[in-house]
Write a protein that holds these residues in place. Structure first.
Motif, PDB file in Angstrom:
ATOM      1  N   CYS A   1      -0.774   9.713   0.479  1.00  0.00           N
ATOM      2  CA  CYS A   1      -1.868   8.741   0.595  1.00  0.00           C
ATOM      3  C   CYS A   1      -2.701   9.038   1.852  1.00  0.00           C
ATOM      4  O   CYS A   1      -2.146   9.160   2.948  1.00  0.00           O
ATOM      5  CB  CYS A   1      -1.268   7.335   0.649  1.00  0.00           C
ATOM      6  SG  CYS A   1      -2.498   6.062   1.017  1.00  0.00           S
TER       7      CYS A   1
ATOM      8  N   ALA B   1      -4.549   7.104   3.408  1.00  0.00           N
ATOM      9  CA  ALA B   1      -4.636   5.952   4.306  1.00  0.00           C
ATOM     10  C   ALA B   1      -3.342   5.747   5.094  1.00  0.00           C
ATOM     11  O   ALA B   1      -3.374   5.585   6.310  1.00  0.00           O
ATOM     12  CB  ALA B   1      -4.977   4.705   3.501  1.00  0.00           C
ATOM     13  N   CYS B   2      -2.194   5.782   4.424  1.00  0.00           N
ATOM     14  CA  CYS B   2      -0.934   5.465   5.125  1.00  0.00           C
ATOM     15  C   CYS B   2       0.006   6.659   5.253  1.00  0.00           C
ATOM     16  O   CYS B   2       1.019   6.583   5.943  1.00  0.00           O
ATOM     17  CB  CYS B   2      -0.226   4.302   4.432  1.00  0.00           C
ATOM     18  SG  CYS B   2       0.476   4.736   2.824  1.00  0.00           S
TER      19      CYS B   2
ATOM     20  N   CYS C   1      -2.581   5.362  -2.273  1.00  0.00           N
ATOM     21  CA  CYS C   1      -1.477   4.683  -2.974  1.00  0.00           C
ATOM     22  C   CYS C   1      -1.915   3.292  -3.439  1.00  0.00           C
ATOM     23  O   CYS C   1      -2.934   2.771  -3.001  1.00  0.00           O
ATOM     24  CB  CYS C   1      -0.242   4.605  -2.077  1.00  0.00           C
ATOM     25  SG  CYS C   1      -0.368   3.393  -0.751  1.00  0.00           S
TER      26      CYS C   1
ATOM     27  N   CYS D   1      -2.495   0.629  -0.560  1.00  0.00           N
ATOM     28  CA  CYS D   1      -3.701   0.816   0.271  1.00  0.00           C
ATOM     29  C   CYS D   1      -4.965   0.618  -0.556  1.00  0.00           C
ATOM     30  O   CYS D   1      -5.996   0.226  -0.021  1.00  0.00           O
ATOM     31  CB  CYS D   1      -3.710   2.208   0.890  1.00  0.00           C
ATOM     32  SG  CYS D   1      -2.387   2.454   2.075  1.00  0.00           S
TER      33      CYS D   1
HETATM   34 ZN   LIG Z   1      -1.176   4.224   1.254  1.00  0.00          ZN
END
Ligand SMILES: [Zn+2]
Length: 245
Positions: free
Chosen positions: A157, A159-160, A181, A184
């Motif tokens: 992902c 973002a995370c 994901c 997110c």
């Molecule tokens: Zn994520």
């Protein structure tokens, strides 16, 4: 002044005066180099009519650092890809791909791995059935910019950083440059949902092995949508000017 002997493809030709042409060459050793071919449009030119697009050439030119346009002294044919110029669909797909190369390649900077992709790609285009030229083009757009370091994150992902492991189908964010994901995704806008088949296809378009994609049926589920995503990703991240994409 130095004499350079290298391999090249013609990216663009501009007529100059009554008999000459300025070519933008993509050379193996020096990247994009503009050269002047004097007298090339004369009937008995020493260049013998080999300076055409979709031809692998060996060229010799005189190079001076303080000059923008170098002087072409010789050109010989290495390989001609006649199956491209015999089909309008292949020629258009190949032409658009060459425009992409022209847009992303910097002047006078070696790009050897990208150069070596060109004969491989053109050879594949010759063997590509007309109904699949769009797939050929999309794959090789992604492959070309990958040599410049532009490729999407498809395994975790963006973002995370959580690995995307197949227990869920991720979404794709063009702007963030990769998969997102399901958690997110709730906090982000502009993510595109992917079905498992589309996620698998997206991986094939960004995989180094073209043969895997070649084996797929041309009506594979979601292929047109994934091609659009790949093209949009390339256009956005390779920073293409309007018209280049
Ligand atoms: Zn994520």
């Amino acid at each position: 002044m130095s004499i350079v002997r290298t391999y090249a493809f013609v990216l663009k030709a501009i007529r100059f005066g009554d008999t000459s042409v300025i070519y933008r060459l993509f050379t193996r050793d020096q990247g994009v180099v503009p050269v002047m071919a004097r007298g090339v449009r004369r009937p008995k030119s020493r260049f013998g009519g080999v300076l055409e697009p979709f031809r692998h050439l060996q060229v010799i030119y005189y190079s001076r650092d303080n000059r923008d346009i170098q002087t072409l002294s010789g050109a010989e044919l290495v390989t001609t890809y006649s199956a491209i110029t015999e089909s309008l669909e292949r020629m258009e797909a190949g032409g658009r791909w060459f425009r992409l190369l022209r847009a992303v390649l910097p002047d006078r900077a070696p790009a050897v791995t990208m150069f070596d992709l060109v004969p491989v790609a053109l050879d594949r285009l010759c063997r590509t059935p007309v109904a699949r030229t769009s797939r050929w083009e999309t794959f090789h757009r992604a492959a070309a910019v990958a040599h410049l370091g532009v490729s999407p994150e498809l395994t975790m992902c963006v973002a995370c950083g959580r690995p995307v492991d197949g227990s869920e189908t991720p979404s794709f964010s063009i702007v963030d440059g990769g998969v997102v994901c399901s958690q997110c995704r709730r906090e982000r806008t502009g993510c595109r949902s992917l079905s498992p088949a589309e996620y698998a296809l997206l991986n094939l378009y960004h995989h180094p092995d073209y043969e895997l994609l070649e084996q797929l049926d041309e009506n594979a589920n979601g292929d047109a949508k994934v091609r659009d995503l790949v093209r949009e990703f390339v256009r956005y991240h390779a920073d293409l000017r309007p018209g280049a994409a």
